[in-house]
Design an enzyme around this catalytic site. Sequence first.
Site, mmCIF file in Angstrom:
data_model
loop_
_atom_site.group_PDB
_atom_site.id
_atom_site.type_symbol
_atom_site.label_atom_id
_atom_site.label_comp_id
_atom_site.label_asym_id
_atom_site.label_seq_id
_atom_site.Cartn_x
_atom_site.Cartn_y
_atom_site.Cartn_z
ATOM 1 N N GLU A 148 -9.845 48.490 38.541
ATOM 2 C CA GLU A 148 -11.147 48.455 39.348
ATOM 3 C C GLU A 148 -11.761 49.956 39.538
ATOM 4 O OE1 GLU A 148 -10.823 46.178 42.725
ATOM 5 O OE2 GLU A 148 -9.523 44.614 42.193
ATOM 6 N N GLU B 143 -3.496 44.998 44.533
ATOM 7 C CA GLU B 143 -3.550 45.947 45.778
ATOM 8 C C GLU B 143 -2.674 45.605 46.754
ATOM 9 O OE1 GLU B 143 -7.865 46.257 46.957
ATOM 10 O OE2 GLU B 143 -8.328 47.409 45.176
HETATM 11 O O1 AHR Z 1 -13.795 44.257 43.647
HETATM 12 C C1 AHR Z 1 -13.911 43.833 44.984
HETATM 13 C C2 AHR Z 1 -12.581 44.034 45.694
HETATM 14 O O2 AHR Z 1 -12.280 45.307 45.966
HETATM 15 C C3 AHR Z 1 -11.456 43.288 44.946
HETATM 16 O O3 AHR Z 1 -11.280 42.019 45.178
HETATM 17 C C4 AHR Z 1 -10.057 44.275 45.619
HETATM 18 O O4 AHR Z 1 -8.986 44.243 44.677
HETATM 19 C C5 AHR Z 1 -10.871 45.530 45.909
HETATM 20 O O5 AHR Z 1 -10.583 45.844 47.400
#
Ligand code: AHR
Length: 493
Positions: free
Chosen positions: A291, A172
């Site tokens: 994610e 990210e």
């Molecule tokens: O999964 C939780 C968090 O969400 C992770 O650390 C991040 O990559 C995202 O913002």
Amino acid sequence: MKASIKFSKDAVISKIDERIYSSFIEHLGRAVYGGIYEPGHPTADDMGFRKDVMELIAELKVPMVRYPGGNFVSGYNWEDGTGDRAKRPKKLELAWNSVETNEVGIDEFQEWAKRVGTDVMMAVNLGTRGPEEARNLVEYSNQKTDTYYANKRRENGFEEPFNIKTWCLGNEMDGDWQIGTKRANEYGRIACETAKLMKMVDKDIELVACGSSGPFMPTFGEWEETVLREAYEHLDYLSLHSYYGNPEDNSQEYMGSACIMDSFIRKVVEICDKIKEEKKSDKSIMLSFDEWNVWFHSNEQDKEQEPWQIAPPLLEDMYNLEDAIVVGDLMITLLKNSDRVKIACLAQLVNVIAPIMTVTGGGVWKQTIFYPFKYTSQNGRGTAIKAEIEAGTFTEGKAENIPNVDAVAVLSEDEKELAVFAVNRVIGEDAEVELKLDGFEGYKLTEHVSMEGADLKAGNSIDEPEKVVPVIKEIGETLKLTGGSWNFLKFEK
Ligand code: AHR
């Protein structure tokens, strides 16, 4: 409502890459410490890994687990988690305002993964570090040479390389919450140079570059284009991240979440193909939705946490039935896009926005979202088949023209089983379904399981671990998808 769903054997979407059922363990909250690892726990193995947790992970059939972050990785020195544990530094962990003991690092995690029967998807730190540390980690993990980092691994007790195949180039990096946030061109350059070095050390690895942290990011689109222009030749995948939720408590609107995911995927595919065309490349960039999940329940309680604790209970969302329906629906969307989505990671796996929860020193229990993930992962291996659906649409709040019903099928490799995953998104309105199977002569419905119930807000807990479980449906002449339900139907030949 009346609905018709048709599957034709030749309407093939793609062979499914099993890594679409991957997950994620970050050094965050109680995911590692008190989650997968708890020395002294009655079920702990010789390395301190909880066997009760391992057993539930095995049920989910997770082929690959992303590690060690997430936001955590952007401030992480991988060397801190290797070698003599007595000498490992305890550090301030800035992503989650915690203290990291480094008791578990790559040495232990890859061993845990082996014991669980899963692969590691490893992320490198492109927040505070760069190409040098990344290429050293590839050498440490994958090289057989008589050289410094490969020898360090041997000194630390691992003669054989870990052979980690899939790597994330940071996490990210477009987000201003990220340690070491980058502008798109800065990230594109560092991703390109890091990728080059990592592949020089091991030419067989595959690399995932960071896409946007979500479609809501102000730089979404422009970010993807810039990064791909800078690094296209060295990349295999572009990442997508997205979390869904019902913070305003409009359950019907929430049922439209999968359509937001679908449009996000389509936009990213379009960008990847535009840059492919520009580059006149033969290679298509595939997607790693590394994610995805529902995440919103724990937002308020997390603001109350005291900083600098070891393994505080962070992001411990307690999921309910409607979350399970949405998670099942998101998985249908991933399968519908399996021609381009080759990797997807349910974020996360244990305690942190997770299907599996533990009590420190106590038991384990399954959240509602455990079930759609389990059924899809166990039965959704093979070839994805597109559905032709007629069932109408609904509009509620910001969710506009959402198909009432959605579905996808998966034909097993030996063609003995056809799994159908279907959702009825209209709460309170059952769908009478005419299901046509074209080219699937002799296939009979043998199992119908659903996530449904009168109380969409019901969830499980350590005290009531089976309050919400799948409903085994009777198989009759007619097929009904209950209003507000996720369904798995198994046809066998
Ligand atoms: O999964 C939780 C968090 O969400 C992770 O650390 C991040 O990559 C995202 O913002």
